[in-house]
Scaffold this active site. Sequence first.
Site, PDB file in Angstrom:
ATOM      1  N   HIS A   1      -4.913  -3.322   6.488  1.00  0.00           N
ATOM      2  CA  HIS A   1      -4.749  -3.565   5.053  1.00  0.00           C
ATOM      3  C   HIS A   1      -6.130  -3.904   4.495  1.00  0.00           C
ATOM      4  O   HIS A   1      -6.490  -5.059   4.278  1.00  0.00           O
ATOM      5  CB  HIS A   1      -3.766  -4.705   4.807  1.00  0.00           C
ATOM      6  CG  HIS A   1      -3.637  -5.071   3.356  1.00  0.00           C
ATOM      7  ND1 HIS A   1      -3.091  -4.220   2.428  1.00  0.00           N
ATOM      8  CD2 HIS A   1      -3.991  -6.181   2.680  1.00  0.00           C
ATOM      9  CE1 HIS A   1      -3.113  -4.799   1.234  1.00  0.00           C
ATOM     10  NE2 HIS A   1      -3.659  -5.996   1.368  1.00  0.00           N
TER      11      HIS A   1
ATOM     12  N   ASP B   1       0.831  -1.202   0.000  1.00  0.00           N
ATOM     13  CA  ASP B   1       0.000   0.000   0.000  1.00  0.00           C
ATOM     14  C   ASP B   1       0.871   1.260   0.000  1.00  0.00           C
ATOM     15  O   ASP B   1       0.564   2.238  -0.685  1.00  0.00           O
ATOM     16  CB  ASP B   1      -0.922  -0.012   1.222  1.00  0.00           C
ATOM     17  CG  ASP B   1      -1.729  -1.294   1.318  1.00  0.00           C
ATOM     18  OD1 ASP B   1      -2.414  -1.631   0.339  1.00  0.00           O
ATOM     19  OD2 ASP B   1      -1.643  -1.971   2.355  1.00  0.00           O
TER      20      ASP B   1
END
Length: 441
Positions: free
Chosen positions: A275, A247
């Site tokens: 996440h 990410d």
Amino acid sequence: MRTTMTTMTTTMTARATTTTRARTTTTRAATRAAMGRRRAREPNARRRGDACVRYNTPAGVGRKADDPLGVFRLEYDISRDEAHRPKTWKPTVTVAVSGAAGQISNHLLFKIASGSVFGHDQPVVLRLLGSERSRQALEGVAMELEDCLFPLLREVDIGIDCRKVFAGADWALLIGAKPRGPGMERGDLLEMNGAIFVDQGKALNEVAKPTCKVIVVGNPCNTNALIALSHAPNLDPRNFHALTKLDENRAKCQLALKAGVFYETVSNVVIWGNHSTTQVPDFVNAKIDGKKATEVITDQDWLENDFTPAIQTRGGLLIKKWGRSSAASTAVSIADHIRNLVNPTPEGDWFSTAVLSNGNPYGIQDGIVYSFPCRSKGDGSYEIVPGLEVNDWLRERMKKSEEELTGEKGCVGHLVGEAHVDVPDAGCPVDLEDTLLPGEM
């Protein structure tokens, strides 16, 4: 390099010593007797580090079910290894990888074996965990690794028993997890994968080195990491990580593209939280070419309403475009994560990793695995970087991700809660928003 199947006892032909010069019936009988004695000794000789000759059978046609999955016949005296190693090499590290026959591993393993992850002076042993169904594919992975002739790859072990594969591991990369099926509820997925990480956590506790570093990739990775560490009291809970580096890399990419600069000029990016689609990519503290990102990119509306959801939903968009979930970029981010831990963090910078929140400086509830800005001395350890600016916009979103992780913890409360965390019996909230990233499991 030698290849063995850790779940099977190696049996192999042996060299028979004879004092006779002619090949007689007596000689052949002595040979058969020697083979029988070697078979009897082999289970003890399988202990790592014994100065003995290891025998593998060729793979393919004629291989019996209980033969090791070696690719070709290899007679390797492990005691000779020190004589052939460059003096500049570090002691060998053992890296265990679950889901080793999958697409992510297919990209990652060759990076590790080449030296581009742990360093070009760091020999490695790869111990690869698959399943009964993936056994043939796992053998194919070992074949390709052998054919690459990586000098730093000293050994490959493959197996389907995590207690054998994790034995003596310095690093455990837990990539394998079950994907979400059609119509499956979020709580069902947490329960199903939770059971996997209970078993793997117990296995790490029993057989891995107490200093083992664990990186959980299989989703939902934050809560899976919490489950695993809860069942591994012999390991330091601070050594468990859930992957949010992918990410972070995605966020750096989008900031660089918007600013019209090269990726390496973007620094100080952190992903806060889970996440999932509640993750918070932080543009407030990010820098571009040493300047605050908000000074380089002055379009606040883009930062809040385009950039942020683009990172949160990047995985799903990739599936729509590509037809499958991210594999190569995930492998690169795992490699980046390891490099972040085995190399000192540049002064003033940080990296993202989800770790146990206990005692954090940002007021996040203890007892969950939450992504923070961290830095490392390069010895595998880390500390959470304090003092980042958290404005009202960030705090609101950070709190939402915290609440989501607390809800996930409630869903798996019966799977957690032995050693390191205090788990209330919160139950699994029925209205928990479905924010799992599709396809990245």
